[in-house]
Design an enzyme around this catalytic site. Structure first.
Site, PDB file in Angstrom:
ATOM      1  CB  CYS A   1      10.108  97.048  26.132  1.00  0.00           C
ATOM      2  SG  CYS A   1       9.751  95.614  25.107  1.00  0.00           S
TER       3      CYS A   1
ATOM      4  CG  HIS B   1       7.303  94.610  21.304  1.00  0.00           C
ATOM      5  ND1 HIS B   1       6.617  93.964  22.314  1.00  0.00           N
ATOM      6  CD2 HIS B   1       6.938  93.990  20.165  1.00  0.00           C
ATOM      7  CE1 HIS B   1       5.889  92.989  21.806  1.00  0.00           C
ATOM      8  NE2 HIS B   1       6.074  92.983  20.493  1.00  0.00           N
TER       9      HIS B   1
ATOM     10  CB  CYS C   1       5.569  95.166  27.278  1.00  0.00           C
ATOM     11  SG  CYS C   1       6.842  94.180  28.055  1.00  0.00           S
ATOM     12  CD  GLU C   2       3.135  89.164  30.886  1.00  0.00           C
ATOM     13  OE1 GLU C   2       3.817  88.147  31.111  1.00  0.00           O
ATOM     14  OE2 GLU C   2       1.885  89.125  30.798  1.00  0.00           O
ATOM     15  CG  HIS C   3       8.218  91.156  30.362  1.00  0.00           C
ATOM     16  ND1 HIS C   3       8.459  90.630  29.106  1.00  0.00           N
ATOM     17  CD2 HIS C   3       7.687  90.137  31.085  1.00  0.00           C
ATOM     18  CE1 HIS C   3       8.091  89.360  29.076  1.00  0.00           C
ATOM     19  NE2 HIS C   3       7.626  89.043  30.262  1.00  0.00           N
ATOM     20  CG  HIS C   4      10.224  96.584  30.394  1.00  0.00           C
ATOM     21  ND1 HIS C   4      10.401  95.586  29.458  1.00  0.00           N
ATOM     22  CD2 HIS C   4      11.331  96.551  31.177  1.00  0.00           C
ATOM     23  CE1 HIS C   4      11.556  94.993  29.652  1.00  0.00           C
ATOM     24  NE2 HIS C   4      12.139  95.548  30.686  1.00  0.00           N
TER      25      HIS C   4
ATOM     26  CD  GLN D   1       3.924  90.478  18.446  1.00  0.00           C
ATOM     27  OE1 GLN D   1       4.629  91.449  18.750  1.00  0.00           O
ATOM     28  NE2 GLN D   1       3.905  90.000  17.219  1.00  0.00           N
TER      29      GLN D   1
END
Length: 207
Positions: free
Chosen positions: A168, A166, A97-100, A138
Site C-alpha cells: 500500500c 507494505h 492490509c485491511e485498509h486497502h 502489522q
C-alpha cells in the site's frame, strides 16, 4: 405501575458473526469490480477470473477457518532440561492490509523461554501463517502471534518481531519502494529484563 429507566446513552449493538456470501455472490462481486476498474468482465481473458479470484481468496484468507490453539496443542517435555531461548527467525509470511486489501510481505522472528516443555519448531511458522492469512495490520498481527504463544504455551517470556514491506506504500499512494516496517512486542522475562531483549535482538541480527 412499572417504570422503565432509559439509559443516558444508546446501548451498543451486540456484534454478530458475519454472514459469508455464497460462491456465486463472491464471483458476481468480482465481476462488478472488474467493470468498475474499466474493463469488460465478459471478454475472453476475464471470463474465468471471478472463479479464480474466489478460489484464491479461499487460500489467501484460510486463516479465518484455522484455530491457533490446535497448532500449539502438542508440546514436548523431553528436552534434556533445556530452558534457554528458543528462537525461530526469518519465517517468511505474506498477508493483506485491511485498509486497502493489498499485500504486505516480510519475515517473522519468534522466541520464547520454555516453562513446561517446547513446541515443534514448524508450529511457530504455522502459527504465523494462521494469523497472516487474514485481513491484518502489522501491529495487530504482531500482537496476535505473541498472545497465542502466551495463552497456549505459558512461557516464562516471549518475543515477536516482524519486518515487512507494505504494497500500500510501494504500489500506490506515496510509491515508496523498499521501505521496511518493523514491529515487536515482549512479554514476561523479555519485557522485564533489558538484557534478554538485547539477547533476542542480537540473535535475530546474527548471520
Amino acid at each position: 405501575m412499572d417504570a422503565r429507566v432509559r439509559p443516558p446513552f444508546p446501548l451498543p449493538k451486540m456484534a454478530s458473526a458475519p454472514v459469508r456470501p455464497t460462491r456465486e455472490e463472491a464471483e458476481a462481486a468480482v465481476r462488478t469490480l472488474i467493470a468498475w476498474a474499466g474493463d469488460d468482465p465478459t471478454r475472453e481473458g476475464l471470463l474465468d477470473t471471478p472463479r479464480r479470484v474466489a478460489k484464491a481468496y479461499g487460500e489467501l484468507y484460510a486463516g479465518y477457518d484455522q484455530d491457533p490453539k490446535s497448532v500449539l496443542d502438542r508440546t514436548f517435555k523431553e528436552v534434556g532440561g533445556y530452558d534457554d531461548i528458543v528462537l525461530v527467525r526469518d519465517i517468511p509470511f505474506s498477508s493483506h492490509c485491511e485498509h486497502h486489501m493489498v499485500p504486505f510481505v516480510g519475515k517473522a522472528h519468534i522466541a520464547y523461554l520454555p516453562h513446561d516443555g517446547v513446541v515443534g519448531l514448524s508450529k511457530l511458522a504455522r502459527l504465523v501463517d494462521v494469523f497472516a492469512r487474514r485481513l491484518q495490520t502489522q501491529e495487530n498481527l504482531t500482537a496476535q502471534i505473541i498472545d497465542a504463544l502466551n495463552e497456549n504455551l505459558g512461557p516464562r517470556g516471549a518475543a515477536v518481531m516482524l519486518e515487512a514491506e507494505h504494497m500500500c506504500m510501494s504500489m500506490r499512494g506515496i510509491h515508496a519502494h523498499g521501505v521496511s516496517t518493523v514491529t515487536h512486542r515482549f512479554t514476561g522475562v523479555f519485557a522485564e529484563d533489558r538484557v534478554e531483549q538485547d539477547r533476542f535482538f542480537a540473535m535475530v541480527s546474527k548471520r
